[in-house]
Design a protein around this motif. Structure first.
Motif, PDB file in Angstrom:
ATOM      1  N   VAL A  12       0.849  -1.182   0.000  1.00 25.83           N
ATOM      2  CA  VAL A  12       0.000   0.000   0.000  1.00 25.83           C
ATOM      3  C   VAL A  12       0.888   1.237   0.000  1.00 25.83           C
ATOM      4  N   GLN A  13       0.379   2.312  -0.564  1.00 26.71           N
ATOM      5  CA  GLN A  13       1.133   3.567  -0.558  1.00 26.71           C
ATOM      6  C   GLN A  13       0.996   4.253   0.795  1.00 26.71           C
ATOM      7  N   ALA A  14       1.972   5.069   1.109  1.00 25.11           N
ATOM      8  CA  ALA A  14       1.912   5.852   2.338  1.00 25.11           C
ATOM      9  C   ALA A  14       0.625   6.671   2.363  1.00 25.11           C
ATOM     10  N   GLY A  15      -0.007   6.698   3.541  1.00 22.10           N
ATOM     11  CA  GLY A  15      -1.277   7.382   3.686  1.00 22.10           C
ATOM     12  C   GLY A  15      -2.480   6.485   3.476  1.00 22.10           C
ATOM     13  N   GLY A  16      -2.239   5.298   2.966  1.00 21.05           N
ATOM     14  CA  GLY A  16      -3.321   4.366   2.695  1.00 21.05           C
ATOM     15  C   GLY A  16      -3.718   3.552   3.916  1.00 21.05           C
ATOM     16  N   SER A  17      -4.613   2.595   3.685  1.00 23.50           N
ATOM     17  CA  SER A  17      -5.159   1.782   4.772  1.00 23.50           C
ATOM     18  C   SER A  17      -5.112   0.308   4.408  1.00 23.50           C
ATOM     19  N   LEU A  18      -5.028  -0.509   5.422  1.00 21.26           N
ATOM     20  CA  LEU A  18      -5.162  -1.950   5.304  1.00 21.26           C
ATOM     21  C   LEU A  18      -5.909  -2.458   6.530  1.00 21.26           C
ATOM     22  N   GLY A  66      -3.842   6.286  17.498  1.00 20.72           N
ATOM     23  CA  GLY A  66      -4.559   7.256  16.679  1.00 20.72           C
ATOM     24  C   GLY A  66      -4.627   6.890  15.208  1.00 20.72           C
ATOM     25  N   ARG A  67      -3.842   5.893  14.792  1.00 18.88           N
ATOM     26  CA  ARG A  67      -3.853   5.455  13.391  1.00 18.88           C
ATOM     27  C   ARG A  67      -4.366   4.029  13.241  1.00 18.88           C
ATOM     28  N   PHE A  68      -4.099   3.190  14.227  1.00 12.94           N
ATOM     29  CA  PHE A  68      -4.500   1.780  14.178  1.00 12.94           C
ATOM     30  C   PHE A  68      -5.627   1.537  15.186  1.00 12.94           C
ATOM     31  N   THR A  69      -6.499   0.583  14.854  1.00 11.11           N
ATOM     32  CA  THR A  69      -7.581   0.191  15.753  1.00 11.11           C
ATOM     33  C   THR A  69      -7.667  -1.320  15.811  1.00 11.11           C
ATOM     34  N   ILE A  70      -7.593  -1.854  17.017  1.00  5.97           N
ATOM     35  CA  ILE A  70      -7.727  -3.296  17.215  1.00  5.97           C
ATOM     36  C   ILE A  70      -9.151  -3.597  17.643  1.00  5.97           C
ATOM     37  N   ALA A  71      -9.668  -4.719  17.153  1.00  3.48           N
ATOM     38  CA  ALA A  71     -11.031  -5.126  17.515  1.00  3.48           C
ATOM     39  C   ALA A  71     -11.117  -6.648  17.421  1.00  3.48           C
ATOM     40  N   ARG A  72     -12.126  -7.194  18.077  1.00  2.00           N
ATOM     41  CA  ARG A  72     -12.326  -8.635  18.045  1.00  2.00           C
ATOM     42  C   ARG A  72     -13.801  -8.949  17.951  1.00  2.00           C
ATOM     43  N   TYR A  80      -9.018  -8.352  14.552  1.00  2.00           N
ATOM     44  CA  TYR A  80      -8.791  -7.427  13.439  1.00  2.00           C
ATOM     45  C   TYR A  80      -7.807  -6.333  13.846  1.00  2.00           C
ATOM     46  N   LEU A  81      -7.154  -5.776  12.838  1.00  2.00           N
ATOM     47  CA  LEU A  81      -6.345  -4.577  13.030  1.00  2.00           C
ATOM     48  C   LEU A  81      -6.585  -3.662  11.836  1.00  2.00           C
ATOM     49  N   GLN A  82      -7.302  -2.583  12.071  1.00  2.00           N
ATOM     50  CA  GLN A  82      -7.511  -1.571  11.047  1.00  2.00           C
ATOM     51  C   GLN A  82      -6.343  -0.597  11.097  1.00  2.00           C
ATOM     52  N   MET A  83      -5.648  -0.463   9.981  1.00  2.00           N
ATOM     53  CA  MET A  83      -4.458   0.380   9.921  1.00  2.00           C
ATOM     54  C   MET A  83      -4.714   1.505   8.934  1.00  2.00           C
ATOM     55  N   ASP A  84      -4.754   2.715   9.427  1.00  2.00           N
ATOM     56  CA  ASP A  84      -4.977   3.906   8.604  1.00  2.00           C
ATOM     57  C   ASP A  84      -3.745   4.802   8.640  1.00  2.00           C
ATOM     58  N   PRO A  88       5.787   4.459   5.787  1.00  2.00           N
ATOM     59  CA  PRO A  88       6.801   3.460   5.391  1.00  2.00           C
ATOM     60  C   PRO A  88       7.386   2.708   6.583  1.00  2.00           C
ATOM     61  N   GLU A  89       7.489   3.360   7.731  1.00  2.00           N
ATOM     62  CA  GLU A  89       8.039   2.701   8.910  1.00  2.00           C
ATOM     63  C   GLU A  89       7.103   1.660   9.509  1.00  2.00           C
ATOM     64  N   ASP A  90       5.894   1.554   9.001  1.00  2.00           N
ATOM     65  CA  ASP A  90       4.980   0.485   9.419  1.00  2.00           C
ATOM     66  C   ASP A  90       5.252  -0.813   8.663  1.00  2.00           C
ATOM     67  N   THR A  91       6.135  -0.761   7.678  1.00  2.00           N
ATOM     68  CA  THR A  91       6.476  -1.955   6.923  1.00  2.00           C
ATOM     69  C   THR A  91       7.065  -3.021   7.845  1.00  2.00           C
ATOM     70  N   ALA A  92       6.471  -4.221   7.827  1.00  2.00           N
ATOM     71  CA  ALA A  92       6.902  -5.311   8.717  1.00  2.00           C
ATOM     72  C   ALA A  92       6.063  -6.539   8.425  1.00  2.00           C
ATOM     73  N   ILE A  93       6.440  -7.622   9.059  1.00  2.00           N
ATOM     74  CA  ILE A  93       5.553  -8.781   9.123  1.00  2.00           C
ATOM     75  C   ILE A  93       4.733  -8.634  10.398  1.00  2.00           C
ATOM     76  N   TYR A  94       3.436  -8.753  10.271  1.00  2.00           N
ATOM     77  CA  TYR A  94       2.525  -8.577  11.389  1.00  2.00           C
ATOM     78  C   TYR A  94       2.025  -9.940  11.875  1.00  2.00           C
ATOM     79  N   TYR A  95       2.093 -10.125  13.194  1.00  2.00           N
ATOM     80  CA  TYR A  95       1.724 -11.384  13.806  1.00  2.00           C
ATOM     81  C   TYR A  95       0.538 -11.204  14.749  1.00  2.00           C
ATOM     82  N   CYS A  96      -0.368 -12.136  14.694  1.00  2.00           N
ATOM     83  CA  CYS A  96      -1.469 -12.243  15.639  1.00  2.00           C
ATOM     84  C   CYS A  96      -1.023 -13.190  16.753  1.00  2.00           C
ATOM     85  N   ALA A  97      -1.413 -12.889  17.995  1.00  2.00           N
ATOM     86  CA  ALA A  97      -1.007 -13.732  19.107  1.00  2.00           C
ATOM     87  C   ALA A  97      -2.099 -13.792  20.161  1.00  2.00           C
ATOM     88  N   ALA A  98      -2.167 -14.927  20.850  1.00  2.00           N
ATOM     89  CA  ALA A  98      -3.122 -15.136  21.934  1.00  2.00           C
ATOM     90  C   ALA A  98      -2.390 -15.101  23.267  1.00  2.00           C
TER      91      ALA A  98
END
Length: 124
Positions: A12-18, A66-72, A80-84, A88-98
């Protein structure tokens, strides 16, 4: 057998959402706090966000507040993780954990189960 399966990553481009999703099975989902962590090469796994068992209590890393929102959704065993406003510094592998605890904590060593991760790339 506990399974946590992440999806929703991509480029995604900077400023975008996933929106990341995590499908959980093999555990009493509603009894566990849940979290999102991320990792880049050569760095330790970093806390992103966590949510308590009921979905009411949430906590975030300062870098995403203020940019990300976690919900279940306990009825669907989904996290879920809403990322708005992605950077570029958010680039990473994202892991879900219990979490082994219902509260949803900030420290990776407290988490009992992990997914395989989903890659997020933010271009400038």
């Amino acid at each position: 057998q506990v399974q946590l399966v992440e999806s929703g990553g991509g480029l995604v481009q900077a400023g975008g959402s996933l929106r990341l999703s995590c499908a959980a099975s093999g555990l009493m989902f509603g009894a566990h706090g849940m979290g999102w962590f991320r990792q880049t090469p050569g760095k330790e796994r970093e806390f992103v966000a966590a949510v308590g068992w009921s979905g009411v209590s949430t906590t975030y890393a300062d870098s995403v507040k203020g940019r990300f929102t976690i919900a279940r959704d306990n009825a669907k065993n989904m996290l879920y993780l809403q990322m708005d406003s992605l950077k570029p510094e958010d680039t990473a592998i994202y892991y879900c954990a219990a979490d082994a605890d219902p509260s949803g904590r900030r420290w990776a060593h407290e988490y009992a189960y992990w997914g395989q991760g989903t890659r997020v790339t933010v271009s400038s």
